[in-house]
Design a protein around this motif. Sequence first.
Motif, PDB file in Angstrom:
ATOM      1  N   ARG A 222      44.717 -19.677  84.909  1.00 30.59           N
ATOM      2  CA  ARG A 222      44.058 -19.896  83.617  1.00 30.59           C
ATOM      3  C   ARG A 222      43.599 -21.334  83.416  1.00 30.59           C
ATOM      4  N   LYS A 223      44.328 -22.291  83.960  1.00 26.62           N
ATOM      5  CA  LYS A 223      43.922 -23.687  83.835  1.00 26.62           C
ATOM      6  C   LYS A 223      44.633 -24.504  84.893  1.00 26.62           C
ATOM      7  N   GLY A 224      44.041 -25.685  85.184  1.00 26.35           N
ATOM      8  CA  GLY A 224      44.667 -26.570  86.156  1.00 26.35           C
ATOM      9  C   GLY A 224      43.720 -26.939  87.279  1.00 26.35           C
ATOM     10  N   THR A 225      44.255 -27.656  88.253  1.00 29.68           N
ATOM     11  CA  THR A 225      43.468 -28.139  89.389  1.00 29.68           C
ATOM     12  C   THR A 225      43.459 -27.082  90.495  1.00 29.68           C
ATOM     13  N   VAL A 226      42.279 -26.882  91.095  1.00 28.21           N
ATOM     14  CA  VAL A 226      42.135 -25.913  92.176  1.00 28.21           C
ATOM     15  C   VAL A 226      41.370 -26.556  93.321  1.00 28.21           C
ATOM     16  N   LYS A 227      41.459 -25.917  94.495  1.00 30.36           N
ATOM     17  CA  LYS A 227      40.736 -26.343  95.682  1.00 30.36           C
ATOM     18  C   LYS A 227      39.705 -25.284  96.051  1.00 30.36           C
ATOM     19  N   ALA A 228      38.664 -25.699  96.792  1.00 26.37           N
ATOM     20  CA  ALA A 228      37.642 -24.758  97.242  1.00 26.37           C
ATOM     21  C   ALA A 228      38.295 -23.621  98.016  1.00 26.37           C
ATOM     22  N   GLY A 229      37.944 -22.383  97.654  1.00 27.92           N
ATOM     23  CA  GLY A 229      38.500 -21.213  98.320  1.00 27.92           C
ATOM     24  C   GLY A 229      39.709 -20.622  97.641  1.00 27.92           C
ATOM     25  N   ASP A 230      40.307 -21.296  96.653  1.00 29.29           N
ATOM     26  CA  ASP A 230      41.440 -20.731  95.925  1.00 29.29           C
ATOM     27  C   ASP A 230      40.991 -19.529  95.095  1.00 29.29           C
ATOM     28  N   VAL A 231      41.787 -18.466  95.114  1.00 28.69           N
ATOM     29  CA  VAL A 231      41.496 -17.305  94.269  1.00 28.69           C
ATOM     30  C   VAL A 231      41.887 -17.649  92.838  1.00 28.69           C
ATOM     31  N   ILE A 232      40.928 -17.487  91.922  1.00 32.15           N
ATOM     32  CA  ILE A 232      41.177 -17.888  90.535  1.00 32.15           C
ATOM     33  C   ILE A 232      41.085 -16.719  89.561  1.00 32.15           C
ATOM     34  N   ALA A 233      40.413 -15.600  89.937  1.00 33.71           N
ATOM     35  CA  ALA A 233      40.225 -14.472  89.016  1.00 33.71           C
ATOM     36  C   ALA A 233      39.818 -13.237  89.814  1.00 33.71           C
ATOM     37  N   PHE A 234      39.463 -12.148  89.058  1.00 34.90           N
ATOM     38  CA  PHE A 234      39.072 -10.891  89.687  1.00 34.90           C
ATOM     39  C   PHE A 234      37.866 -10.311  88.952  1.00 34.90           C
ATOM     40  N   VAL A 235      36.945  -9.740  89.733  1.00 36.66           N
ATOM     41  CA  VAL A 235      35.687  -9.216  89.197  1.00 36.66           C
ATOM     42  C   VAL A 235      35.966  -8.053  88.240  1.00 36.66           C
ATOM     43  N   GLY A 236      35.155  -8.010  87.158  1.00 36.81           N
ATOM     44  CA  GLY A 236      35.261  -6.915  86.196  1.00 36.81           C
ATOM     45  C   GLY A 236      33.895  -6.583  85.609  1.00 36.81           C
ATOM     46  N   SER A 237      33.912  -6.057  84.387  1.00 35.87           N
ATOM     47  CA  SER A 237      32.671  -5.697  83.696  1.00 35.87           C
ATOM     48  C   SER A 237      32.835  -5.924  82.203  1.00 35.87           C
ATOM     49  N   SER A 238      33.486  -7.029  81.837  1.00 34.25           N
ATOM     50  CA  SER A 238      33.734  -7.328  80.432  1.00 34.25           C
ATOM     51  C   SER A 238      32.494  -7.955  79.798  1.00 34.25           C
ATOM     52  N   GLY A 239      32.385  -7.894  78.476  1.00 37.36           N
ATOM     53  CA  GLY A 239      31.247  -8.478  77.757  1.00 37.36           C
ATOM     54  C   GLY A 239      30.005  -7.594  77.865  1.00 37.36           C
ATOM     55  N   ASN A 240      28.844  -8.223  77.819  1.00 36.44           N
ATOM     56  CA  ASN A 240      27.565  -7.521  77.895  1.00 36.44           C
ATOM     57  C   ASN A 240      27.245  -7.250  79.367  1.00 36.44           C
ATOM     58  N   SER A 241      27.781  -6.157  79.876  1.00 39.52           N
ATOM     59  CA  SER A 241      27.652  -5.868  81.300  1.00 39.52           C
ATOM     60  C   SER A 241      27.397  -4.381  81.484  1.00 39.52           C
TER      61      SER A 241
END
Length: 273
Positions: A222-241
């Motif tokens: 949800r927040k913090g420092t990340v590096k290139a290639g780190d998994v941060i979330a998952f694909v969905g269809s929320s909002g206007n999609s």
Amino acid sequence: MAPDVAARPTRAEMRMAAREQSRSQRRDAARAATRTALLRVALPSMAALGVAAAAAITVQGEADQRRAQAAGMVPDRAVTAADNTSARDAAQQALAGNDAPQASRADAREPLAGAQPAVAADPGSTDPAEAEAAEAPQQQRPAVSLPVAQHGLGETFGAAGTHWAKRHTGIDFPVDGGTPVMAVTDGTIRTQWNPSYGYMTILKMADGTEAWYCHLRSYKIRKGTVKAGDVIAFVGSSGNSTGPHLHFEIRPANGTGPVDPLPWFLAQGVDPR
């Protein structure tokens, strides 16, 4: 006047004298037997000690002889019981006269230089695969990576359509729901909800540029420092999609609004197509 006549001993006195003589004889016999027993025990013990000492001298003499022969200081010949002393003396004189360091038992156990195995990276590991992996150069993390592992684009930047108020502000990756979403580069992230973008993750880079990940199903970070290639979330269809996909935007730090992400990727040496 008649001379004094010695009084004759009585029978009781004679019996007492005989008993004292018998006791004295028995005591003398007991002492003699004790001395004989002690001599019988002591003499073999002294003989055994002498044999042990002679054996020790023989072994020491043979060891000295072999050391001297190994150093090339005395001729190689068999050591017999007759010349143990001379062999030992010769070896000791040869060793005393040689200033060169002598080979120790530890030196004798050293393997030949050509027979030594290759040194693994981990001294406690004998697995060839682990040794090969340790010797191989470590693969460096890329400075920029794709937001999803799958190449291929759906809607591109600037496309017109009824789904947007003006034009499409990013590029779409048509992947299945639940697909891992990765940080495209190093930075810090935050998350938020937007009625149009749904669940969002915003990655802020060192120069202030922001990458927007939209229509997510869930967050891993949800927040913090990340590096290139780190998994941060998952694909969905929320909002206007209209279905599962990843909507990705690049927004420069100058606040001019979203720009086409494709040239940005290509400038970093990454082609998402």
